[in-house]
Design an enzyme around this catalytic site. Sequence first.
Site, PDB file in Angstrom:
ATOM      1  N   GLY A  15       0.812  -1.208   0.000  1.00 54.07           N
ATOM      2  CA  GLY A  15       0.000   0.000   0.000  1.00 54.07           C
ATOM      3  C   GLY A  15       0.843   1.254   0.000  1.00 54.07           C
ATOM      4  O   GLY A  15       2.080   1.208  -0.030  1.00 54.07           O
ATOM      5  N   THR A  16       0.187   2.402   0.060  1.00 49.15           N
ATOM      6  CA  THR A  16       0.908   3.675   0.057  1.00 49.15           C
ATOM      7  C   THR A  16       1.857   3.785   1.238  1.00 49.15           C
ATOM      8  O   THR A  16       2.949   4.349   1.120  1.00 49.15           O
ATOM      9  CB  THR A  16      -0.096   4.846   0.088  1.00 49.15           C
ATOM     10  OG1 THR A  16      -0.952   4.756  -1.049  1.00 49.15           O
ATOM     11  CG2 THR A  16       0.613   6.185   0.083  1.00 49.15           C
ATOM     12  N   ILE A  17       1.477   3.221   2.370  1.00 47.73           N
ATOM     13  CA  ILE A  17       2.318   3.278   3.563  1.00 47.73           C
ATOM     14  C   ILE A  17       3.607   2.472   3.368  1.00 47.73           C
ATOM     15  O   ILE A  17       4.573   2.638   4.104  1.00 47.73           O
ATOM     16  CB  ILE A  17       1.541   2.782   4.800  1.00 47.73           C
ATOM     17  CG1 ILE A  17       2.188   3.274   6.098  1.00 47.73           C
ATOM     18  CG2 ILE A  17       1.381   1.274   4.789  1.00 47.73           C
ATOM     19  CD1 ILE A  17       1.326   3.092   7.323  1.00 47.73           C
ATOM     20  N   GLY A  18       3.642   1.622   2.346  1.00 44.08           N
ATOM     21  CA  GLY A  18       4.836   0.859   2.002  1.00 44.08           C
ATOM     22  C   GLY A  18       5.360   1.185   0.618  1.00 44.08           C
ATOM     23  O   GLY A  18       5.978   0.351  -0.036  1.00 44.08           O
TER      24      GLY A  18
END
Length: 345
Positions: A15-18
């Site tokens: 995801g965006t957090i990764g």
Amino acid sequence: MYPIIQNIFLLQTGGTIGSAIHDGCIDIDPEKGDALIQTYLKNASRLVDFEVSRPFTILSENLVPAHWSQIINALKTVDFDRYKGIIVTHGSDTLPYTAAALSYFFNTTPIPIVLVCSNHPLGHPESNALPNFSGAVDFILNTGLPGIFTVYENKDGKTQIHLGTRLLEADWINDNFLSFGGRPFAINDRHCLSHGNARLSPSMDALKNRPHHTGWAATPVFNQKVLALRAYPGMDYRYIDLGGTPPAAVLHALYHSATGNAQGPDGASLAGFIASHPKSDHYLISFKNAQGDLYATGHDLISQGGIPLENISFEAAVTKLYFAYNQKETDPADYMRAERFFEFV
């Protein structure tokens, strides 16, 4: 006296957090998972040890129900007694669906399972990746509240805690998340945790007093498919061909007053579509009280075979249908009507 090290199991899915930004393109970056942990530990005021698992790494818009099975299998191997809680990092696009899926499967969890995402990659000046992750750690260590939750800081700077079955998709303008019913389970203002709305949300005691155990069922294999359709003016259902192998169930998101088009040429209206596709079970959402006064069109849809569901969001309902039709212990319609983890407002 030595400081106490708190153990948290961390499952990272991308995801965006990764992710990272390269030449204007946001995509998965394998190094960002470790960077998130190191950034948190550099600023943390307490000692936390993360045990990390990465069953897959994708942008969440590419997620399908088979990925829920992978997450479930990864978490089933965890010794829940060893950890204060579990954090799942995830993309924002499909976060409400995975949160609901984990709520249905791990509804008897004895420890917090908290899902987090971010609006921008870690390092972006407007990213809430670190506040969300820090908020999840704080929620786990400060409350120990058993259940499935999401933690997210909206544009107003307030960190909201949502029940896993109440989270709605984020809005397109501000990337803010809301809970079904309009109020989150709780708000954390960095000083204290305030409960959202006693009328709409379960109490903290209700969460603590639920049966808690880790005797998990078999992991679902999502072979039976589900279709979801939303009503809008001019929708002509004759364009929808369910083919030789129709879905096990169709979810129809009606207008807010539990109504849908019941007039028009054969097969063009929703009522006609339900009547002409009897091999699939048809569920209807937006009902507040299916036994109360209904509009004539609502009665028509039910008389054609539509099954009303009350006070459940689109995200929670479509996810629950996947679970209902890929298990054999309970009649699917009964499964849909039974509360699993506070999905009914």
